[in-house]
Design a protein around this motif. Structure first.
Motif, PDB file in Angstrom:
ATOM      1  N   GLN A   1      -7.348   1.611  -0.654  1.00  0.00           N
ATOM      2  CA  GLN A   1      -8.282   1.608  -1.776  1.00  0.00           C
ATOM      3  C   GLN A   1      -7.671   0.981  -3.025  1.00  0.00           C
ATOM      4  OE1 GLN A   1     -10.512   5.335  -2.288  1.00  0.00           O
ATOM      5  NE2 GLN A   1     -10.001   5.866  -0.182  1.00  0.00           N
ATOM      6  N   VAL A   2      -6.367   1.111  -3.196  1.00  0.00           N
ATOM      7  CA  VAL A   2      -5.694   0.436  -4.310  1.00  0.00           C
ATOM      8  C   VAL A   2      -5.740  -1.077  -4.106  1.00  0.00           C
ATOM      9  CG1 VAL A   2      -3.469   0.048  -5.436  1.00  0.00           C
ATOM     10  CG2 VAL A   2      -4.215   2.374  -4.916  1.00  0.00           C
ATOM     11  N   LEU A   3      -5.433  -1.533  -2.888  1.00  0.00           N
ATOM     12  CA  LEU A   3      -5.441  -2.964  -2.593  1.00  0.00           C
ATOM     13  C   LEU A   3      -6.836  -3.559  -2.734  1.00  0.00           C
ATOM     14  CD1 LEU A   3      -3.060  -3.004   0.523  1.00  0.00           C
ATOM     15  CD2 LEU A   3      -2.505  -3.694  -1.824  1.00  0.00           C
ATOM     16  N   ALA A   4      -7.865  -2.735  -2.492  1.00  0.00           N
ATOM     17  CA  ALA A   4      -9.252  -3.207  -2.611  1.00  0.00           C
ATOM     18  C   ALA A   4      -9.789  -3.088  -4.029  1.00  0.00           C
ATOM     19  CB  ALA A   4     -10.152  -2.421  -1.660  1.00  0.00           C
ATOM     20  N   GLY A   5      -9.048  -2.401  -4.919  1.00  0.00           N
ATOM     21  CA  GLY A   5      -9.521  -2.205  -6.282  1.00  0.00           C
ATOM     22  C   GLY A   5     -10.456  -1.034  -6.450  1.00  0.00           C
ATOM     23  N   VAL A   6     -10.677  -0.265  -5.368  1.00  0.00           N
ATOM     24  CA  VAL A   6     -11.523   0.928  -5.472  1.00  0.00           C
ATOM     25  C   VAL A   6     -10.864   1.947  -6.389  1.00  0.00           C
ATOM     26  CG1 VAL A   6     -12.553   2.838  -4.177  1.00  0.00           C
ATOM     27  CG2 VAL A   6     -12.552   0.525  -3.210  1.00  0.00           C
ATOM     28  N   ILE A   7      -9.538   2.075  -6.258  1.00  0.00           N
ATOM     29  CA  ILE A   7      -8.728   2.879  -7.174  1.00  0.00           C
ATOM     30  C   ILE A   7      -7.975   1.907  -8.075  1.00  0.00           C
ATOM     31  CG2 ILE A   7      -6.753   4.436  -7.389  1.00  0.00           C
ATOM     32  CD1 ILE A   7      -7.480   5.675  -4.740  1.00  0.00           C
ATOM     33  N   PRO A   8      -8.108   2.010  -9.400  1.00  0.00           N
ATOM     34  CA  PRO A   8      -8.895   3.009 -10.144  1.00  0.00           C
ATOM     35  C   PRO A   8     -10.262   2.497 -10.595  1.00  0.00           C
ATOM     36  CG  PRO A   8      -7.422   1.894 -11.653  1.00  0.00           C
ATOM     37  CD  PRO A   8      -7.236   1.231 -10.303  1.00  0.00           C
ATOM     38  N   GLY A   9     -10.701   1.349 -10.047  1.00  0.00           N
ATOM     39  CA  GLY A   9     -11.931   0.742 -10.537  1.00  0.00           C
ATOM     40  C   GLY A   9     -13.175   1.575 -10.331  1.00  0.00           C
ATOM     41  N   VAL A  10     -13.264   2.247  -9.169  1.00  0.00           N
ATOM     42  CA  VAL A  10     -14.431   3.070  -8.852  1.00  0.00           C
ATOM     43  C   VAL A  10     -14.062   4.546  -8.844  1.00  0.00           C
ATOM     44  CG1 VAL A  10     -16.232   3.545  -7.144  1.00  0.00           C
ATOM     45  CG2 VAL A  10     -15.434   1.197  -7.498  1.00  0.00           C
ATOM     46  N   VAL A  11     -12.969   4.874  -8.191  1.00  0.00           N
ATOM     47  CA  VAL A  11     -12.468   6.246  -8.132  1.00  0.00           C
ATOM     48  C   VAL A  11     -11.359   6.399  -9.160  1.00  0.00           C
ATOM     49  CG1 VAL A  11     -11.436   8.021  -6.671  1.00  0.00           C
ATOM     50  CG2 VAL A  11     -13.035   6.364  -5.682  1.00  0.00           C
ATOM     51  N   GLU A  12     -11.567   7.261 -10.129  1.00  0.00           N
ATOM     52  CA  GLU A  12     -10.598   7.418 -11.210  1.00  0.00           C
ATOM     53  C   GLU A  12      -9.446   8.327 -10.777  1.00  0.00           C
ATOM     54  OE1 GLU A  12     -12.560   8.705 -14.736  1.00  0.00           O
ATOM     55  OE2 GLU A  12     -13.869   6.946 -14.850  1.00  0.00           O
ATOM     56  N   VAL A  13      -8.362   7.700 -10.360  1.00  0.00           N
ATOM     57  CA  VAL A  13      -7.140   8.393  -9.994  1.00  0.00           C
ATOM     58  C   VAL A  13      -6.023   7.854 -10.883  1.00  0.00           C
ATOM     59  CG1 VAL A  13      -5.458   8.820  -8.170  1.00  0.00           C
ATOM     60  CG2 VAL A  13      -7.894   8.731  -7.617  1.00  0.00           C
TER      61      VAL A  13
ATOM     62  N   MET B   1      -2.997   6.127 -12.091  1.00  0.00           N
ATOM     63  CA  MET B   1      -2.046   5.217 -11.460  1.00  0.00           C
ATOM     64  C   MET B   1      -1.536   4.216 -12.492  1.00  0.00           C
ATOM     65  SD  MET B   1      -4.132   2.313  -9.302  1.00  0.00           S
ATOM     66  CE  MET B   1      -2.924   1.048  -9.713  1.00  0.00           C
ATOM     67  N   LYS B   2      -0.349   3.708 -12.229  1.00  0.00           N
ATOM     68  CA  LYS B   2       0.233   2.645 -13.019  1.00  0.00           C
ATOM     69  C   LYS B   2       0.881   1.659 -12.070  1.00  0.00           C
ATOM     70  CE  LYS B   2       1.373   5.286 -17.230  1.00  0.00           C
ATOM     71  NZ  LYS B   2       2.484   5.705 -18.133  1.00  0.00           N
ATOM     72  N   CYS B   3       0.884   0.400 -12.450  1.00  0.00           N
ATOM     73  CA  CYS B   3       1.622  -0.599 -11.699  1.00  0.00           C
ATOM     74  C   CYS B   3       1.956  -1.742 -12.645  1.00  0.00           C
ATOM     75  CB  CYS B   3       0.818  -1.104 -10.504  1.00  0.00           C
ATOM     76  SG  CYS B   3      -0.733  -1.933 -10.919  1.00  0.00           S
ATOM     77  N   SER B   4       3.007  -2.492 -12.313  1.00  0.00           N
ATOM     78  CA  SER B   4       3.394  -3.619 -13.154  1.00  0.00           C
ATOM     79  C   SER B   4       2.634  -4.883 -12.811  1.00  0.00           C
ATOM     80  CB  SER B   4       4.902  -3.865 -13.036  1.00  0.00           C
ATOM     81  OG  SER B   4       5.256  -4.185 -11.704  1.00  0.00           O
ATOM     82  N   GLY B   5       1.913  -4.868 -11.710  1.00  0.00           N
ATOM     83  CA  GLY B   5       1.106  -6.014 -11.334  1.00  0.00           C
ATOM     84  C   GLY B   5       0.244  -5.706 -10.129  1.00  0.00           C
ATOM     85  N   GLN B   6      -0.881  -6.420 -10.003  1.00  0.00           N
ATOM     86  CA  GLN B   6      -1.810  -6.143  -8.903  1.00  0.00           C
ATOM     87  C   GLN B   6      -2.615  -7.392  -8.607  1.00  0.00           C
ATOM     88  OE1 GLN B   6      -4.518  -2.913  -9.749  1.00  0.00           O
ATOM     89  NE2 GLN B   6      -4.976  -2.544  -7.607  1.00  0.00           N
ATOM     90  N   ILE B   7      -2.810  -7.691  -7.341  1.00  0.00           N
ATOM     91  CA  ILE B   7      -3.715  -8.751  -6.906  1.00  0.00           C
ATOM     92  C   ILE B   7      -4.827  -8.116  -6.085  1.00  0.00           C
ATOM     93  CG2 ILE B   7      -3.970 -10.826  -5.503  1.00  0.00           C
ATOM     94  CD1 ILE B   7      -1.068 -11.492  -6.086  1.00  0.00           C
ATOM     95  N   ILE B   8      -6.073  -8.229  -6.561  1.00  0.00           N
ATOM     96  CA  ILE B   8      -7.236  -7.701  -5.861  1.00  0.00           C
ATOM     97  C   ILE B   8      -8.021  -8.876  -5.307  1.00  0.00           C
ATOM     98  CG2 ILE B   8      -9.382  -6.387  -6.088  1.00  0.00           C
ATOM     99  CD1 ILE B   8      -8.074  -4.866  -8.386  1.00  0.00           C
ATOM    100  N   PRO B   9      -8.304  -8.900  -4.014  1.00  0.00           N
ATOM    101  CA  PRO B   9      -9.029 -10.034  -3.432  1.00  0.00           C
ATOM    102  C   PRO B   9     -10.409 -10.189  -4.065  1.00  0.00           C
ATOM    103  CG  PRO B   9      -8.139  -8.585  -1.726  1.00  0.00           C
ATOM    104  CD  PRO B   9      -7.997  -7.865  -3.015  1.00  0.00           C
ATOM    105  N   PRO B  10     -10.776 -11.392  -4.505  1.00  0.00           N
ATOM    106  CA  PRO B  10     -12.109 -11.586  -5.088  1.00  0.00           C
ATOM    107  C   PRO B  10     -13.235 -11.463  -4.064  1.00  0.00           C
ATOM    108  CG  PRO B  10     -10.922 -13.672  -4.922  1.00  0.00           C
ATOM    109  CD  PRO B  10      -9.950 -12.605  -4.575  1.00  0.00           C
TER     110      PRO B  10
END
Length: 512
Positions: free
Chosen positions: A57-69, A71-80
């Motif tokens: 869900q993190v890799l898909a952007g569901v967390i934290p975009g839809v489900v508020e959990v 989290m912190k990260c220094s970088g992220q790539i979410i597939p468009p």
């Protein structure tokens, strides 16, 4: 984002991830970095509750975009361009009917109306669903059929990246083969990120390029090509009870001796029928369940296995002769009284564990039925604490049931039903979403219940359970119960090592 951790062009990635659930002390992931390259076919493997679904869900952007959990990260790539298939298909649907659900996807892609029906039928065909009329209520489908439908809707999205969370968990063996063949057929240059416990078909089809092994504390234990990874990390895989090729090898049903001639059956059925919306969905000409029986109910998806259990507990109306614990309950009294009588004598575990949760804490959920039955609160709490340990839920007593992984939810639902020690226990797919060690722990617990004289009916798609753990088999096909044990009823406790052993602490925790 630092590029040093990426080898090639990443389709999805996260760097230095820190994530934990609200109110929890321990991190699910701490300083965790991970990436998947474009076109790669990746299997995420690990024990139940290690964070595989959360990572997906993190890799898909569901967390934290839809489900508020948090989290912190220094970088992220979410597939468009991505499509994610959740563990629980009921959480996936937006519309009440099959055709409306699929049309909803195509409408959002601006597909012309005249092209919709052929595309919908082709997607259904790819996942092994064949409807003469596709205007079918989704709620009328079995969970396995719902899982196929959810995958069909994802295929219609035509995403560049597919994130699949246990797409075969609720399917029969033929259904699993169809699902993975469908995924391979459409995989092409797409990126696949798969979370799965049942991996035989995946490996046989050569669908996976790389396996990433995650440990119980959210750490990356190793990654590589399947054969190389399974060889290099075999000790870790066995230690953490992760499914792997050969895990069932050498496990045969123990010798069964003696026939129970002095015990009355706990359940007797004769010309028994169960109904949904006035339509017969299950029929049993005759069947009997004796103390100490462990019956595996097998058959294809949609055959009527769950309907059989729901009819026995009284949640579906029924006709015919039905005797429970020596009392004829079919046709006697109001349906409400019949349901209450059955509920007092039958423990029941739904296919979807969330259907039975009523409390906001795990420990309270296990204790609920005991307190309702008049067990003193301190005794109920003691037994609930013991069950937490036995079912691999230690340390999770104060967590909300909905914050558990699917495998943990399933174990919680089994624990809540099993602690009551009712004469009959009905289990609907209790091992789906489980790693090997927890599957074997559940089975060992079932054997302990058998030794107490409790009878178990378990719906399962795991053929090895029917072969190595059950004492008898019932098969359901096209709504008819057949092959229901005309031989001897075995009542002696199981002998020998039936179930593979997991970690030492897990072997200890299931000693009841």
């Amino acid at each position: 984002m630092e590029s040093s951790i990426y080898t090639g062009e990443a389709a999805a990635a996260v760097q230095n991830l820190r994530l934990k659930f609200p109110g929890e002390c321990d991190f699910i992931f701490k300083d965790f970095s991970f990436s998947v390259e474009r076109g790669e076919k990746l299997l995420l493997l690990g024990p139940s509750g290690c964070g595989k679904s959360t990572l997906l869900q993190v890799l898909a952007g569901v967390i934290p975009g839809v489900v508020e959990v948090p989290m912190k990260c220094s970088g992220q790539i979410i597939p468009p361009s991505r499509g994610i298939l959740f563990q629980d298909p009921d959480t996936q649907f937006c519309m009440p009917y099959v055709d409306e659900e699929l049309a909803f996807v195509l409408e959002n892609r601006n597909v012309p109306r005249e092209e919709m029906l052929p595309r919908m039928r082709e997607a259904l065909r790819q996942v092994g669903l064949d409807f003469n009329e596709i205007h079918v209520l989704i709620d009328s489908l079995s969970q396995g059929m719902k899982q196929r439908l959810a995958l069909a809707s994802i295929l219609l999205l035509d995403p560049d990246v597919l994130l699949l969370d246990e797409p075969s968990a609720l399917l029969d063996p033929e259904g699993r083969r169809q699902i993975w063949q469908a995924v391979r057929q459409i995989a092409g240059q797409r990126t696949l990120i798969i979370v799965e416990h049942r991996i035989e078909e995946l490996l046989e089809l050569g669908l996976v390029d790389r396996v990433a092994l995650i440990g119980p504390s959210g750490q990356l234990l190793g990654q590589g090509a399947p054969a190389e990874l399974f060889s290099r990390c075999r000790k870790e895989i066995e230690a953490y009870g992760i499914w792997h090729p050969g895990v069932w090898e050498g496990r045969n049903r123990p010798e069964m001796t003696g026939r129970r001639t002095d015990a009355a059956p706990l359940i007797e059925l004769s010309e028994f029928q169960g109904f949904r919306q006035g339509k017969e969905v299950i029929r049993a000409e005759r069947a009997a369940l004796f103390p100490g029986d462990f019956v595996a109910v097998t058959g294809p998806n949609g055959a009527g296995k769950s309907s059989l259990l729901l009819s026995l507990i009284g949640l579906l109306p029924s006709k015919g002769e039905y005797t429970l614990c020596g009392q004829r309950i079919s046709g006697s009294g109001s349906r409400k009284r019949r349901v209450r009588f059955a509920a007092d004598r039958i423990g029941f575990v739904f296919q979807n564990p969330e259907f039975q949760f009523v409390e906001n804490e795990v420990i309270k959920e296990i204790a609920f039925s005991m307190i309702e039955a008049g067990v003193p609160a301190d005794e109920a709490c003691r037994r609930a604490e013991k069950a937490l340990y036995e079912f691999g839920l230690a340390g999770l007593g104060q967590r909300h049931p909905y914050q558990l992984s699917l495998g943990q939810k399933r174990r919680l639902s089994v624990a809540g039903a099993a602690v009551m020690d009712k004469p009959v226990l009905l289990l609907d797919e209790p091992t789906f979403g489980q790693d090997a060690v927890n599957t074997f722990a559940i089975l060992r617990f079932c054997q302990e219940l058998r030794r107490k004289g409790i009878a178990i009916i378990m719906v399962t798609h795991e053929e090895k359970i029917a072969e190595t753990a059950a004492t008898r088999r019932w098969e359901v096909r096209n709504g008819v119960l057949t092959d229901y044990g005309t031989g001897e009823y075995h009542a002696e406790p199981l002998t020998g090592a039936v179930i593979p052993e997991g970690r030492q602490e897990d072997a200890e925790r299931v000693t009841v």
